[in-house]
Design a protein around this motif. Structure first.
Motif, PDB file in Angstrom:
ATOM      1  N   GLN A  21       0.834  -1.203   0.000  1.00 45.22           N
ATOM      2  CA  GLN A  21       0.000   0.000   0.000  1.00 45.22           C
ATOM      3  C   GLN A  21       0.869   1.254   0.000  1.00 45.22           C
ATOM      4  N   HIS A  22       1.912   1.225   0.790  1.00 48.76           N
ATOM      5  CA  HIS A  22       2.817   2.375   0.843  1.00 48.76           C
ATOM      6  C   HIS A  22       3.482   2.599  -0.522  1.00 48.76           C
ATOM      7  N   ALA A  23       3.893   1.529  -1.170  1.00 48.58           N
ATOM      8  CA  ALA A  23       4.530   1.644  -2.486  1.00 48.58           C
ATOM      9  C   ALA A  23       3.557   2.246  -3.498  1.00 48.58           C
ATOM     10  N   VAL A  24       2.293   1.828  -3.454  1.00 45.77           N
ATOM     11  CA  VAL A  24       1.272   2.363  -4.362  1.00 45.77           C
ATOM     12  C   VAL A  24       1.053   3.842  -4.084  1.00 45.77           C
ATOM     13  N   GLN A  25       0.915   4.198  -2.800  1.00 45.03           N
ATOM     14  CA  GLN A  25       0.702   5.598  -2.436  1.00 45.03           C
ATOM     15  C   GLN A  25       1.890   6.465  -2.851  1.00 45.03           C
ATOM     16  N   THR A  26       3.083   5.956  -2.675  1.00 48.30           N
ATOM     17  CA  THR A  26       4.285   6.702  -3.070  1.00 48.30           C
ATOM     18  C   THR A  26       4.312   6.895  -4.581  1.00 48.30           C
ATOM     19  N   ALA A  27       3.972   5.860  -5.325  1.00 48.04           N
ATOM     20  CA  ALA A  27       3.943   5.961  -6.786  1.00 48.04           C
ATOM     21  C   ALA A  27       2.891   6.974  -7.228  1.00 48.04           C
ATOM     22  N   GLU A  28       1.731   6.953  -6.600  1.00 51.61           N
ATOM     23  CA  GLU A  28       0.671   7.911  -6.941  1.00 51.61           C
ATOM     24  C   GLU A  28       1.113   9.336  -6.620  1.00 51.61           C
ATOM     25  N   GLU A  31       3.612  10.456  -9.199  1.00 55.63           N
ATOM     26  CA  GLU A  31       2.938  10.744 -10.470  1.00 55.63           C
ATOM     27  C   GLU A  31       2.235  12.100 -10.417  1.00 55.63           C
ATOM     28  N   THR A  32       1.589  12.376  -9.291  1.00 57.87           N
ATOM     29  CA  THR A  32       0.927  13.675  -9.115  1.00 57.87           C
ATOM     30  C   THR A  32       1.944  14.805  -9.185  1.00 57.87           C
ATOM     31  N   GLU A  33       3.068  14.637  -8.528  1.00 62.57           N
ATOM     32  CA  GLU A  33       4.123  15.652  -8.546  1.00 62.57           C
ATOM     33  C   GLU A  33       4.676  15.828  -9.969  1.00 62.57           C
ATOM     34  N   ARG A  34       4.848  14.722 -10.691  1.00 62.51           N
ATOM     35  CA  ARG A  34       5.336  14.793 -12.066  1.00 62.51           C
ATOM     36  C   ARG A  34       4.359  15.568 -12.953  1.00 62.51           C
ATOM     37  N   LYS A  35       3.064  15.330 -12.750  1.00 63.43           N
ATOM     38  CA  LYS A  35       2.049  16.040 -13.533  1.00 63.43           C
ATOM     39  C   LYS A  35       2.061  17.530 -13.218  1.00 63.43           C
ATOM     40  N   LYS A  36       2.240  17.881 -11.942  1.00 57.99           N
ATOM     41  CA  LYS A  36       2.318  19.293 -11.563  1.00 57.99           C
ATOM     42  C   LYS A  36       3.523  19.964 -12.226  1.00 57.99           C
ATOM     43  N   GLU A  37       4.665  19.286 -12.231  1.00 62.90           N
ATOM     44  CA  GLU A  37       5.871  19.833 -12.859  1.00 62.90           C
ATOM     45  C   GLU A  37       5.673  19.992 -14.365  1.00 62.90           C
ATOM     46  N   ALA A  38       5.020  19.023 -14.995  1.00 61.02           N
ATOM     47  CA  ALA A  38       4.763  19.097 -16.435  1.00 61.02           C
ATOM     48  C   ALA A  38       3.832  20.263 -16.752  1.00 61.02           C
ATOM     49  N   ALA A  39       2.807  20.465 -15.922  1.00 61.05           N
ATOM     50  CA  ALA A  39       1.884  21.577 -16.132  1.00 61.05           C
ATOM     51  C   ALA A  39       2.597  22.912 -15.953  1.00 61.05           C
ATOM     52  N   SER A  40       3.469  22.983 -14.981  1.00 63.81           N
ATOM     53  CA  SER A  40       4.237  24.208 -14.746  1.00 63.81           C
ATOM     54  C   SER A  40       5.156  24.501 -15.936  1.00 63.81           C
ATOM     55  N   LEU A  41       5.791  23.481 -16.457  1.00 54.71           N
ATOM     56  CA  LEU A  41       6.652  23.644 -17.623  1.00 54.71           C
ATOM     57  C   LEU A  41       5.842  24.080 -18.841  1.00 54.71           C
ATOM     58  N   CYS A  42       4.665  23.485 -19.018  1.00 53.19           N
ATOM     59  CA  CYS A  42       3.783  23.853 -20.129  1.00 53.19           C
ATOM     60  C   CYS A  42       3.374  25.319 -20.017  1.00 53.19           C
TER      61      CYS A  42
END
Length: 122
Positions: A21-28, A31-42
């Motif tokens: 569960q911890h591994a899944v939560q960490t991955a999620e 992923e959320t942080e990666r999406k935020k960074e991508a949106a900021s770059l865009c």
């Protein structure tokens, strides 16, 4: 008064299920942080594109690129430079600017606006 402090999230991961569960939560979370960074770059890229669509030369701006591809802020700048209303939706601004250039064909040759029309505007 509310007290400020450090928020600590700690978990004891003793079982295999808890670790999964911890591994899944960490991955999620990653992923959320990666999406935020991508949106900021865009957003930063879009800002640079907007800045590159017009540049100041002396006392006037030179506009380049397709009128219909401009965001509302740039369209308002173009409309203002033509002494047109800057009110309305993006579609209204595009239409009023295009109508103005149709009524004043000589503006398509003006150094400030020639870049909006490419080779077909000549």
């Amino acid at each position: 008064k509310s007290q400020k402090g450090v928020h600590v999230q700690a978990k004891f991961l003793t079982g295999g299920k808890a670790q999964e569960q911890h591994a899944v939560q960490t991955a999620e979370s990653d992923e959320t942080e990666r999406k935020k960074e991508a949106a900021s770059l865009c957003k930063a890229t879009k800002l640079l594109e907007d800045q590159n669509c017009c540049h100041e030369t002396g006392n006037s701006f030179v506009f380049t690129g397709s009128i219909s591809s401009k965001n509302k802020s740039v369209l308002q700048d173009i409309a203002s430079s033509l002494n047109l209303s800057i009110d309305g939706t993006k579609a209204i601004l595009v239409q009023q600017i295009q109508d103005h250039f149709t009524a004043h064909l000589e503006l398509k040759e003006d150094d400030c606006y020639i870049g909006l029309f490419g080779s077909w505007g000549h």
